[in-house]
Scaffold this motif. Structure first.
Motif, mmCIF file in Angstrom:
data_model
loop_
_atom_site.group_PDB
_atom_site.id
_atom_site.type_symbol
_atom_site.label_atom_id
_atom_site.label_comp_id
_atom_site.label_asym_id
_atom_site.label_seq_id
_atom_site.Cartn_x
_atom_site.Cartn_y
_atom_site.Cartn_z
ATOM 1 N N PHE A 1 -1.394 10.995 22.014
ATOM 2 C CA PHE A 1 -1.557 11.582 20.688
ATOM 3 C C PHE A 1 -2.877 12.347 20.684
ATOM 4 C CE2 PHE A 1 1.504 8.311 20.095
ATOM 5 C CZ PHE A 1 2.291 8.695 19.024
ATOM 6 N N CYS B 1 -7.859 3.018 13.623
ATOM 7 C CA CYS B 1 -6.513 3.536 13.378
ATOM 8 C C CYS B 1 -5.486 3.095 14.414
ATOM 9 C CB CYS B 1 -6.531 5.060 13.335
ATOM 10 S SG CYS B 1 -7.505 5.750 11.976
ATOM 11 N N VAL C 1 -11.863 7.587 15.396
ATOM 12 C CA VAL C 1 -10.496 7.337 14.945
ATOM 13 C C VAL C 1 -9.899 6.080 15.563
ATOM 14 C CG1 VAL C 1 -8.136 8.255 14.932
ATOM 15 C CG2 VAL C 1 -10.072 9.781 14.487
ATOM 16 N N ARG D 1 -2.278 16.856 13.864
ATOM 17 C CA ARG D 1 -1.980 15.933 14.943
ATOM 18 C C ARG D 1 -0.736 16.401 15.703
ATOM 19 N NH1 ARG D 1 -0.258 12.672 10.669
ATOM 20 N NH2 ARG D 1 -2.255 13.335 9.813
ATOM 21 N N TRP E 1 -5.381 15.380 18.262
ATOM 22 C CA TRP E 1 -5.572 15.896 16.907
ATOM 23 C C TRP E 1 -6.693 16.925 16.868
ATOM 24 C CZ3 TRP E 1 -6.329 10.817 18.394
ATOM 25 C CH2 TRP E 1 -7.655 10.361 18.444
ATOM 26 N N ILE F 1 -2.158 7.308 11.644
ATOM 27 C CA ILE F 1 -2.891 8.577 11.668
ATOM 28 C C ILE F 1 -3.324 8.940 10.251
ATOM 29 C CG2 ILE F 1 -2.812 10.989 12.369
ATOM 30 C CD1 ILE F 1 -0.536 10.323 14.220
ATOM 31 N N PHE G 1 -0.173 3.368 15.702
ATOM 32 C CA PHE G 1 -1.228 4.329 15.358
ATOM 33 C C PHE G 1 -1.013 4.773 13.911
ATOM 34 C CE2 PHE G 1 -3.137 8.724 16.740
ATOM 35 C CZ PHE G 1 -4.275 8.454 16.017
#
Length: 321
Positions: free
Chosen positions: A93, A207, A203, A120, A95, A114, A112
């Motif tokens: 992933f 997250c 993050v 993303r 972003w 987000i 996750f």
């Protein structure tokens, strides 16, 4: 409720109906082999060909993305929460406006949450077809997808135009925007400046929850994953719990709104007054509100599942430093 009645609220992994033209990047090389699944709720598909398995409102949507190795889902944003857990494979992933602000690799069972308000994307970096399951906040999932400008521009070069009505038009098939429908406008530089660019170390700790960490936490009681008291402290309009063999209980219970069971590993026996059913990884079951039920592993070996239920909270937090 009879087993026949309940059958309409169970979507088997092997019976999922994919849409290969769900989004604006459906023709863009590198993203043109995606399969999108809308399991519960209307989802955010831009194609009229998208099949919705269960249309009963839950306060959130359940969907999935299936992709072969090296296939990518392009950069986009949502106005409500977006939560993924990996059902199959290894996924990266990423972003940011260009996808280079931060990233994380997730393995099977990892989850996750987000934050809203950041661009993303994700790609299958495994060696086989992979699947990620998604939870989107709200019954209308925030009114659609916000695409990074380059995604809209690349799509146009490959024949797909997104109208301001949220629908796709394929110029390769001779389709044009209807009279009175303008193309979806590209975000301006001023609008783009409002999308944060957090780094990975900001993050990931708040997250991402890892499967094996959750397994350890769920050794005596279900682990609170997302919610006011969850490992990932957020109130996105739904709560997510993680249940294993060690924390599963046979005591009947109910919720005042529909809830969803999503096995990750092992087979699970769900019982209620009037019937029972066995779920396998990748299956999705919607349990009606106020129905007493219980879920326990049906066989020996490892067993785990995610449980989702709606709340009255808003869409979820927008990223703030």
């Amino acid at each position: 409720m009879t087993p026949r009645d309940m059958a309409s609220r169970i979507v088997r992994y092997g019976e999922l109906r994919p849409c290969r033209t769900a989004f604006i990047d459906a023709h863009t090389p590198g993203s043109d082999q995606k399969e999108n699944f809308t399991i519960i709720g209307g989802g955010v598909s831009e194609s009229p060909d998208q099949h919705v398995h269960i249309q009963i409102p839950h306060g959130f949507n359940i969907g999935a993305a299936g992709q072969p190795p090296n296939c990518r889902n392009s950069l986009h944003s949502h106005r409500t929460a977006e939560v993924f857990f990996v059902l199959k494979g290894r996924w990266r992933f990423f972003w940011g406006r260009r996808g280079d602000a931060g990233g994380v690799v997730l393995e099977e069972g990892d989850i996750f949450n987000i934050p809203t308000g950041i661009f993303r994307g994700f790609e299958n970096i495994g060696t086989d077809y992979g699947m990620v399951m998604a939870i989107l906040g709200g019954d209308d999932a925030g009114g659609g997808v916000i695409w990074a400008p380059q995604v809209i521009e690349d799509a146009r070069e490959h024949g797909l135009v997104l109208g301001e009505n949220g629908r796709l038009y394929d110029t390769k098939l001779g389709q044009d925007l209807p009279d009175g429908v303008a193309p979806m406008p590209v975000l301006s530089e001023a609008e783009l400046a409002a999308f944060p660019e957090p780094e990975a170390d900001e993050v990931v700790p708040v997250c991402v929850a890892r499967y094996w960490d959750l397994t350890a936490l769920a050794d005596k009681a279900p682990a609170k994953v997302i919610g006011e008291h969850g490992r990932l402290r957020d109130r996105p309009g739904f709560e997510v719990d993680f249940i294993t063999r060690a924390s599963a209980g046979a005591t009947m219970h109910s919720h005042d709104r529909p809830s969803v069971l999503m096995p990750v590993r092992g087979h699970w026996r769900v019982t209620w007054e009037g019937g029972s059913v066995t779920l396998a990884p990748g299956d999705t079951m919607s349990v009606p509100e106020n129905l007493d039920h219980a879920a326990v592993p049906a066989m020996t070996g490892e067993a785990s599942l995610y449980h989702v239920v709606g709340t009255d909270d808003p869409a979820g937090k927008t990223w703030t430093r």
